[in-house]
Motif scaffolding. Structure first.
Motif, PDB file in Angstrom:
ATOM      1  N   HIS A 183       1.222   7.023   8.009  1.00 39.36           N
ATOM      2  CA  HIS A 183       0.427   6.393   6.966  1.00 39.36           C
ATOM      3  C   HIS A 183      -0.973   7.004   6.912  1.00 39.36           C
ATOM      4  O   HIS A 183      -1.429   7.635   7.861  1.00 39.36           O
ATOM      5  CB  HIS A 183       0.308   4.884   7.217  1.00 39.36           C
ATOM      6  CG  HIS A 183       1.602   4.157   7.146  1.00 39.36           C
ATOM      7  ND1 HIS A 183       1.713   2.788   7.259  1.00 39.36           N
ATOM      8  CD2 HIS A 183       2.880   4.604   6.969  1.00 39.36           C
ATOM      9  CE1 HIS A 183       2.989   2.429   7.155  1.00 39.36           C
ATOM     10  NE2 HIS A 183       3.709   3.511   6.985  1.00 39.36           N
ATOM     11  N   ARG A 209       0.321   2.608  12.530  1.00 38.36           N
ATOM     12  CA  ARG A 209       0.516   3.116  11.168  1.00 38.36           C
ATOM     13  C   ARG A 209       0.284   4.629  11.116  1.00 38.36           C
ATOM     14  O   ARG A 209       1.005   5.350  10.419  1.00 38.36           O
ATOM     15  CB  ARG A 209      -0.425   2.410  10.197  1.00 38.36           C
ATOM     16  CG  ARG A 209      -0.094   0.942   9.934  1.00 38.36           C
ATOM     17  CD  ARG A 209      -0.943   0.397   8.804  1.00 38.36           C
ATOM     18  NE  ARG A 209      -0.663   1.096   7.549  1.00 38.36           N
ATOM     19  CZ  ARG A 209      -1.356   0.915   6.432  1.00 38.36           C
ATOM     20  NH1 ARG A 209      -2.369   0.072   6.410  1.00 38.36           N
ATOM     21  NH2 ARG A 209      -1.041   1.586   5.343  1.00 38.36           N
ATOM     22  N   SER A 234       0.825  -1.211   0.000  1.00 41.43           N
ATOM     23  CA  SER A 234       0.000   0.000   0.000  1.00 41.43           C
ATOM     24  C   SER A 234       0.857   1.258   0.000  1.00 41.43           C
ATOM     25  O   SER A 234       0.647   2.177  -0.802  1.00 41.43           O
ATOM     26  CB  SER A 234      -0.930   0.003   1.214  1.00 41.43           C
ATOM     27  OG  SER A 234      -1.671   1.195   1.283  1.00 41.43           O
ATOM     28  N   GLU A 235       1.837   1.304   0.899  1.00 41.42           N
ATOM     29  CA  GLU A 235       2.694   2.485   0.993  1.00 41.42           C
ATOM     30  C   GLU A 235       3.643   2.605  -0.194  1.00 41.42           C
ATOM     31  O   GLU A 235       4.200   3.675  -0.445  1.00 41.42           O
ATOM     32  CB  GLU A 235       3.493   2.438   2.299  1.00 41.42           C
ATOM     33  CG  GLU A 235       2.642   2.582   3.553  1.00 41.42           C
ATOM     34  CD  GLU A 235       1.853   3.877   3.559  1.00 41.42           C
ATOM     35  OE1 GLU A 235       2.465   4.957   3.391  1.00 41.42           O
ATOM     36  OE2 GLU A 235       0.616   3.816   3.716  1.00 41.42           O
TER      37      GLU A 235
END
Length: 292
Positions: A259, A254, A71-72
């Motif tokens: 994030h 996160r 995702s990141e």
């Protein structure tokens, strides 16, 4: 794995084959086997239970790490986001059906089985041949008083406190969500830590409730139909609270690492959906298990 690393509008990321699902299945299977051994009166803490917990924990967090890295890394585009939303929606629907089956078992025991055993509306008086003199009173430990006599847990004691705790956690989670959408990250993180803490407090009180039930009230899994349905419903809900608290913890950590953004945070939203589902199920449990 897809050769593209950008999350463009017209691309869909396909991850490489992974052994993580199989490994997690092995861990969960060992955990269930160990749990059955405990419930069947075997070893107090069988090795399979600890091994299952250890394997499941390791591979759950390993899986989390891989998904977070993808995702990141910019691999998830709008199409993947929509896939996750549909998947989470169907998963929660399956959980609704899961608890619906348990509530159905409770309804069957109380509204159908007990009256039948006591002879209500039974012109053939079948109960005279099965359990003569049995009364359809709830809570019931069965016609033969399986497990001996027991007392129930008052609804307005620990269960009511836990209800307030879960409802409060739903509020703090909503506050965190709005804070994230408004780019107030510190407020979001503080509200998330409050939610995690409330989840932990709920579990602490549930353990206290179970200890009180076993040690002082003689309310156990062997206490007939009431004991079976009570621990089946509250126990599985406790498992869901445990998993939800772990997911909330991961999301909180996160957030602390920077994030999620105000317009891209489905990881947060998915966990929030799950936690609100857990809240709603508990309200049903509180009413139909403790109050009614």
């Amino acid at each position: 794995m897809s050769s593209n690393t950008a999350s463009s509008e017209d691309q869909y990321f396909v991850p490489a084959p992974s052994a993580l699902p199989f490994a997690l299945t092995v861990g969960l299977t060992l955990f269930v086997i160990g749990l059955i051994q405990v419930m069947e009166g075997g070893a107090t803490m069988p090795p399979t239970l600890f091994l299952g917990i250890a394997i499941s924990t390791v591979f759950i967090f390993w899986w989390f790490w891989k998904i977070i890295a993808e995702s990141e890394g910019g691999l998830y585009g709008p199409k993947v986001d929509m896939t996750y939303r549909w998947a989470m929606g169907w998963f929660i629907f399956s959980e609704v059906m899961f608890f619906a089956a348990f509530f159905g078992a409770l309804y069957y025991a109380r509204a159908l089985a007990l009256p039948w055993l006591s002879g209500e509306g039974n012109n053939l008086s079948t109960n005279l041949f099965l359990w003569e003199g049995f009364e359809a009173a709830w809570p019931s430990n069965g016609p033969a008083e399986l497990g001996g006599r027991f007392a129930t847990i008052p609804a307005w004691d620990i269960p009511f406190v836990n209800t307030l705790i879960l409802l409060t956690s739903g509020v703090t989670l909503t506050v965190a969500h709005h804070a994230l959408k408004e780019n107030h990250r510190l407020k979001c993180i503080l509200a998330m830590w409050a939610t995690v803490a409330l989840g932990g407090i709920f579990l602490f009180f549930q353990v206290e409730e179970y200890l009180h039930a076993y040690q002082d009230l003689n309310l156990t899994l062997e206490s007939g139909i009431y004991g079976a349905t009570f621990f089946m419903l509250t126990g599985f809900h406790g498992v869901h609270v445990t998993l939800g608290t772990l997911m909330l913890l991961v999301i909180t950590l996160r957030l602390m690492k920077g994030h999620f953004t105000a317009d891209r945070h489905f990881g947060f939203e998915g966990v929030a959906w799950y936690w609100h589902f857990v809240d709603v199920v508990w309200l049903g449990l509180f009413v139909f298990v403790y109050v009614v």
